[in-house]
Design a protein around this motif. Structure first.
Motif, PDB file in Angstrom:
ATOM      1  N   ILE A  83      38.032  48.909  44.378  1.00  0.00           N
ATOM      2  CA  ILE A  83      38.002  48.952  42.865  1.00  0.00           C
ATOM      3  C   ILE A  83      39.528  48.453  42.545  1.00  0.00           C
ATOM      4  O   ILE A  83      39.689  48.016  41.878  1.00  0.00           O
ATOM      5  CB  ILE A  83      37.693  50.218  42.203  1.00  0.00           C
ATOM      6  N   PHE A  84      40.476  48.954  43.247  1.00  0.00           N
ATOM      7  CA  PHE A  84      41.917  48.435  43.191  1.00  0.00           C
ATOM      8  C   PHE A  84      41.971  47.063  43.362  1.00  0.00           C
ATOM      9  O   PHE A  84      42.894  46.414  43.002  1.00  0.00           O
ATOM     10  CB  PHE A  84      42.768  49.289  43.981  1.00  0.00           C
ATOM     11  N   MET A  85      41.201  46.411  44.136  1.00  0.00           N
ATOM     12  CA  MET A  85      41.398  45.096  44.723  1.00  0.00           C
ATOM     13  C   MET A  85      40.726  44.146  43.494  1.00  0.00           C
ATOM     14  O   MET A  85      41.258  43.039  43.446  1.00  0.00           O
ATOM     15  CB  MET A  85      40.479  44.708  45.774  1.00  0.00           C
ATOM     16  N   ILE A  86      40.188  44.780  42.566  1.00  0.00           N
ATOM     17  CA  ILE A  86      39.364  43.857  41.522  1.00  0.00           C
ATOM     18  C   ILE A  86      40.379  43.279  40.433  1.00  0.00           C
ATOM     19  O   ILE A  86      40.365  42.127  40.133  1.00  0.00           O
ATOM     20  CB  ILE A  86      38.191  44.469  40.974  1.00  0.00           C
ATOM     21  N   PRO A  87      41.297  44.122  39.932  1.00  0.00           N
ATOM     22  CA  PRO A  87      42.298  43.694  38.931  1.00  0.00           C
ATOM     23  C   PRO A  87      43.349  43.025  39.815  1.00  0.00           C
ATOM     24  O   PRO A  87      43.855  41.718  39.043  1.00  0.00           O
ATOM     25  CB  PRO A  87      43.157  45.055  38.556  1.00  0.00           C
ATOM     26  N   TRP A  88      43.661  43.201  40.814  1.00  0.00           N
ATOM     27  CA  TRP A  88      44.516  42.233  41.710  1.00  0.00           C
ATOM     28  C   TRP A  88      43.977  40.830  41.771  1.00  0.00           C
ATOM     29  O   TRP A  88      44.578  39.818  41.582  1.00  0.00           O
ATOM     30  CB  TRP A  88      44.856  42.775  42.996  1.00  0.00           C
ATOM     31  N   ALA A  89      42.611  40.732  41.985  1.00  0.00           N
ATOM     32  CA  ALA A  89      42.014  39.302  42.197  1.00  0.00           C
ATOM     33  C   ALA A  89      41.867  38.687  40.828  1.00  0.00           C
ATOM     34  O   ALA A  89      42.113  37.517  40.573  1.00  0.00           O
ATOM     35  CB  ALA A  89      40.669  39.554  42.733  1.00  0.00           C
ATOM     36  N   ILE A  90      41.757  39.488  39.741  1.00  0.00           N
ATOM     37  CA  ILE A  90      41.725  38.804  38.371  1.00  0.00           C
ATOM     38  C   ILE A  90      43.102  38.206  37.899  1.00  0.00           C
ATOM     39  O   ILE A  90      43.325  37.193  37.412  1.00  0.00           O
ATOM     40  CB  ILE A  90      41.097  39.884  37.408  1.00  0.00           C
ATOM     41  N   ASP A  91      44.174  39.156  38.497  1.00  0.00           N
ATOM     42  CA  ASP A  91      45.460  38.754  37.890  1.00  0.00           C
ATOM     43  C   ASP A  91      46.369  37.910  38.845  1.00  0.00           C
ATOM     44  O   ASP A  91      47.320  37.541  38.810  1.00  0.00           O
ATOM     45  CB  ASP A  91      46.473  39.866  37.649  1.00  0.00           C
ATOM     46  N   PHE A  92      45.725  37.458  40.026  1.00  0.00           N
ATOM     47  CA  PHE A  92      46.185  36.808  41.261  1.00  0.00           C
ATOM     48  C   PHE A  92      46.669  35.370  40.614  1.00  0.00           C
ATOM     49  O   PHE A  92      47.891  34.757  40.722  1.00  0.00           O
ATOM     50  CB  PHE A  92      45.462  36.755  42.317  1.00  0.00           C
ATOM     51  N   LYS A  93      45.887  34.645  39.885  1.00  0.00           N
ATOM     52  CA  LYS A  93      46.261  33.395  39.336  1.00  0.00           C
ATOM     53  C   LYS A  93      47.591  33.360  38.403  1.00  0.00           C
ATOM     54  O   LYS A  93      48.310  32.681  38.352  1.00  0.00           O
ATOM     55  CB  LYS A  93      45.113  32.625  38.680  1.00  0.00           C
ATOM     56  N   TYR A  94      47.676  34.441  37.623  1.00  0.00           N
ATOM     57  CA  TYR A  94      48.665  34.577  36.673  1.00  0.00           C
ATOM     58  C   TYR A  94      49.959  34.714  37.422  1.00  0.00           C
ATOM     59  O   TYR A  94      51.109  34.264  37.212  1.00  0.00           O
ATOM     60  CB  TYR A  94      48.524  35.891  35.785  1.00  0.00           C
TER      61      TYR A  94
END
Length: 134
Positions: A83-94
């Motif tokens: 679950i901690f990886m999901i926000p990372w994947a969402i914000d990686f492009k930013y």
């Protein structure tokens, strides 16, 4: 200091919390008194016996293996890690856009490496195998 305790913005929340706690405690005690008054105390052997047929039930030991506990903890641990990886994947492009893409990527690789080390440790200790319970 001219501030009063009653002017605090959370004073109303505190009062509601206290009143709710008191009401909850009084409700529990009242229902306990009422249920004890209304419950029938006569325990006959015929009422406690099995109905019509079947073996007499024996009390079983209520022992749960700690292996279920360890497996559940490992599942929750790795589930929360994913679950901690999901926000990372969402914000990686930013983060890539502002120039921190490589740093954030290597941070996630170190996080995954830490997870893999924990998984291998649990596997070597036999936490994931059902037959090695002793």
């Amino acid at each position: 200091m001219s501030h009063s305790v009653f002017e605090h913005p959370y004073f109303g929340v505190f009062v509601l919390f206290v009143l709710t706690s008191v009401a909850f405690t009084l409700t529990l005690r009242l229902q306990r008194i009422i249920s004890r008054k209304m419950a029938k105390k006569d325990r006959e052997k015929l009422k406690l016996s099995t109905y019509e047929c079947g073996p007499t039930p024996n009390k079983q030991q209520n022992r749960i293996s700690t292996h279920f506990f360890i497996l559940a903890l490992l599942f929750i641990l790795f589930d929360i890690e994913v679950i901690f990886m999901i926000p990372w994947a969402i914000d990686f492009k930013y983060f890539t856009y502002i120039g921190l893409g490589n740093f954030v990527f290597f941070e996630m690789l170190s996080f995954i490496a830490f997870l893999v080390v924990g998984f291998i440790y649990a596997w070597k200790k036999g936490a994931l195998s059902w037959q090695s319970i002793k």
